[in-house]
Enzyme design. Structure first.
Site, short mmCIF file in Angstrom:
data_model
loop_
_atom_site.label_atom_id
_atom_site.label_comp_id
_atom_site.label_asym_id
_atom_site.label_seq_id
_atom_site.Cartn_x
_atom_site.Cartn_y
_atom_site.Cartn_z
N CYS B 95 0.83 -1.22 0.00
CA CYS B 95 0.00 0.00 0.00
C CYS B 95 0.86 1.27 0.00
O CYS B 95 1.57 1.53 -0.94
CB CYS B 95 -0.97 -0.01 1.19
SG CYS B 95 -2.07 -1.42 1.18
N HIS B 190 -3.55 -6.26 0.66
CA HIS B 190 -3.38 -6.60 2.07
C HIS B 190 -4.46 -7.61 2.40
O HIS B 190 -4.92 -8.31 1.53
CB HIS B 190 -3.43 -5.34 2.94
CG HIS B 190 -4.75 -4.63 2.91
ND1 HIS B 190 -5.02 -3.65 1.99
CD2 HIS B 190 -5.84 -4.79 3.66
CE1 HIS B 190 -6.26 -3.22 2.21
NE2 HIS B 190 -6.78 -3.89 3.21
#
Ligand SMILES: [Zn+2]
Lengths: 456, 245
Positions: B95, B190
């Site tokens: 991210c 994730h």
């Protein structure tokens, strides 16, 4: 009037069909007349609002029981804490001409919805339980949540009551221009051990420095101070101390009192403390508080006990902080037990289940004395993997995606191991189903009263 | 085995969104189950990273405010970072950490935050966030499942981590997800990334062990639970029959 009538009619229809009318009538009425909420609120005289990440529902239930001892109140259904839920509650309490059954209201309000709600009613008291990161709000928007609460608090014409032990709630109290009061645990209850999970309050919101702690209660709640500026935990106006099933309550200028704790888990004692402090700010006598506590029934999925065979205890889990509090309470039960965890990932649960890895399931594996694990729901396998990496042997975990089958598996495993308690933990979309299934499996008519001291 | 594998977890106090803990847990447990000794070193923003002593670096994601702080810290040592990365230091960036490896990422307000320029890559804001479950096919490890939640659109001139079967990926347009360059893996996935993708976890471990001069022939583990979870999610989000893992 038109919108009001349609909504009232809808409530009637829903009730005739045996459905609950917690949000839909409000939603419809909002469409028809956006000003209806403000109009209905015109005849309210005193409103109490409870907001914060965790503990809203239990705090409102407790406070409602106390307030009802002195006056009838309007309150929203549990979890129906968005605008439509509050409007539905007002609609249900109004007659066909828009007159409300009471001039006093108590609402549980979602943090983001707070400015909208607080702006159209006479809020005399706003209670902020705590601010944690929620799983629905995981992209670092906790600052945003705090801003929303501060914006909502600006409409309060009275007192803002915040949790002194939570640096984020404390910050909100300090930003309020009017009178703010605080409640908190007594310092001897704090410890330096345990938990090192995500602490959202790790930084001082006044200056940005990392906060230092002299002790923790749970999560980020504790005895914090900023090494750089003068931000620190205040000495609370209302101090609570838990011991042996009783909350010792201290308020400056009045004799100390104690109240029976009708809920399990330290975080629930904190909710009781919030409710008692709020009741005191609202001017409710300690006799009324005491008899309110006697009339309190624990809301769905908050350490809710069912007299199944053996007994089961149902808990809602929805974010790491709340989940950790539940896990800590389970670990504090010294008996062996069976644990059943149901995880769904529908919109109301949060589509993203990564928070399961931020919750401290390791403590359950290490200290929980869990005889057997059952995992269930759409994300049963995610939970099974989570337990595996937390240190639970895979042979101790049963994967049963169907909730009913999972509950039966957990109950029968507990039964054949000498009648152990079954702790059931589920996310939002499974909680009502789990409550209904456990209720069907009750062996006695009476719910087991709270009896065990489960907080260490 | 006396020598430990050293994993640096960068700025855990700032970059702790998206359950980085799950990635660390997966890496450390999978090493310990195989008898390796492993040490996780949390590196705070106030410390300066000692890149020469790490065998694997984990860089996670944070809020815009936190990430900007991290970028400022990292930028001070950008030449050291570039040297270490080009000489093969394994980096797993998720991210926000992924975005920081590029030349810059632009905030929705228009400000550009300077990245490490380790990769030929840029990130710009787009209309709305790209949120949801994602399934990716990857040459490195077969397939990857997880969750993505990002506002930035990333474009780069390297090999991707994989191609998107379901979900958005780097930018929602070119059907590519993540990056794989030198020993760097960057990704928006994730959920967390590694627990349900044990083949990817082992791929990362092999490159870290090789870099550390430790034996890297990983014994197979009993991954039935992980693979069942992986396949369950793959089946929920794609209509594509999966190759046997
Ligand atoms: Zn400060």
């Amino acid at each position: 009037m038109f919108a009001l009538w349609i909504a009232k009619l809808l409530i009637l229809l829903l009730r005739l069909r045996g459905k609950s009318a917690t949000s839909l009538p409000g939603k419809v009425a909002m469409r028809l007349s956006p000003k209806l909420l403000a109009r209905l609120c015109n005849s309210l005289e005193r409103v109490v609002i409870v907001t914060g990440t965790n503990g809203k529902t239990t705090t409102v239930r407790l406070l409602a029981a106390m307030m009802r001892e002195e006056t009838p109140i309007i309150t929203n259904a549990e979890g129906a804490n968005l605008t439509q839920g509050i409007l539905s509650a007002l609609l249900a309490a109004s007659n066909w001409r828009g007159r409300l059954a009471s001039k006093t209201a108590l609402f549980e309000v979602d943090e983001a919805t707070l400015p909208n709600i607080a702006s159209c009613m006479p809020v005399k008291l706003l209670v902020v339980t705590n601010v944690f990161r929620d799983q629905l709000d995981r992209y670092g928007e906790i600052d945003n949540t705090i801003d929303k609460i501060i914006a909502g608090a600006a409409f309060v014409r009275g007192t803002v009551l915040v949790n002194a032990d939570d640096p984020l709630a404390r910050h909100i109290g300090l930003r309020f221009a009017g009178a703010s009061k605080t409640f908190g645990f007594s310092p001897e209850g704090a410890s330096m051990t345990g938990f090192d999970g995500v602490r959202d309050g790790a930084f001082c919101l006044q200056c940005g420095a990392a906060l230092e702690y002299d002790g923790y209660f749970y999560g980020q709640l504790g005895l914090y101070r900023c090494p750089q500026c003068d931000f620190s935990r205040p000495h609370p106006d209302f101090v609570g101390h838990y011991s042996q099933g009783l909350l010792q309550f201290h308020e400056v200028g009045t004799p100390d009192t104690s109240y029976r704790v009708p809920v399990r888990g330290l975080y629930n004692v904190d909710n009781l403390l919030a409710a008692v402090a709020a009741a005191r700010v609202f001017g409710i006598s300690s006799e009324a508080i005491r008899s309110g506590i006697d009339h309190f029934k624990s809301p769905i999925g908050r350490m809710q006990t069912f007299s199944t065979s053996p007994q089961s205890i149902l808990n809602l889990i929805k974010n790491p902080a709340g989940c950790d509090s539940v896990l800590t309470a389970i670990c504090a039960d010294p008996a062996e037990k069976v644990v059943c965890v149901g995880i769904n990932d529908q919109a109301a649960d949060g589509r993203d289940v990564s928070w399961l890895w931020d919750a401290n399931f390791e403590q359950l594996a290490e200290f929980g004395r869990v005889h057997r694990f059952v995992v269930s729901g759409d994300r049963a396998l995610d939970m099974a993997v989570r337990f595996k990496y937390a240190g639970v042997p895979t042979a101790s975990v049963d994967v049963v995606p169907d909730l009913e089958a999972a509950l039966d598996a957990a109950l029968s495993a507990a039964q054949s191991a000498d009648g152990l308690s079954v702790y059931v933990l589920t996310t939002y979309t499974l909680i009502h189903k789990a409550a209904a299934l456990l209720a069907e499996r009750r062996v006695a008519d009476v719910e087991i009263a709270y009896h065990r001291a489960s907080v260490s | 085995m006396s020598k430990s594998l050293i994993i640096a977890h960068l700025f855990p106090e700032l970059l702790n969104l998206y359950a980085d803990k799950g990635n660390i847990q997966t890496l450390t447990q999978r090493l310990r189950w195989r008898g390796y000794s492993v040490e996780v070193r949390p590196v705070k923003a106030t410390q300066s990273p000692e890149l020469e002593s790490y065998h694997l670096v984990l860089l996670g994601g944070g809020s815009d405010r936190e990430q900007a702080l991290v970028a400022t810290e990292l930028y001070k040592q950008r030449s050291e970072w570039r040297a270490a990365a080009s000489s093969g230091l394994p980096i797993l960036a998720v991210c926000g950490g992924y975005q920081l490896l590029g030349d810059f990422y632009q905030l929705p307000g228009g400000d550009k935050v300077q990245g490490l320029s380790i990769l030929d890559m840029t990130t710009v804001p787009g209309e709305g966030r790209l949120i949801g479950n994602i399934a990716v096919e990857s040459e490195l490890c077969g397939s990857i499942v997880g969750f993505e939640n990002h506002g930035g659109r990333t474009h780069h001139n390297h090999a991707p981590l994989g191609s998107v079967v379901s979900g958005y990926g780097n930018n929602g347009q070119d059907r590519q997800e993540g990056v794989h360059h030198w020993n760097i893996i960057g990704t928006y996935i994730h959920g967390p990334l590694l627990p349900k993708n044990p083949q990817l976890a082992d791929f990362v471990l092999r490159s870290a062990l090789t870099y550390a001069d430790l034996p890297a022939d990983l014994e197979p583990l009993d991954d039935r639970m992980e693979l069942a979870a992986h396949q369950h999610e793959w089946a929920r989000h794609t209509s594509k029959v999966q190759k046997t893992l």
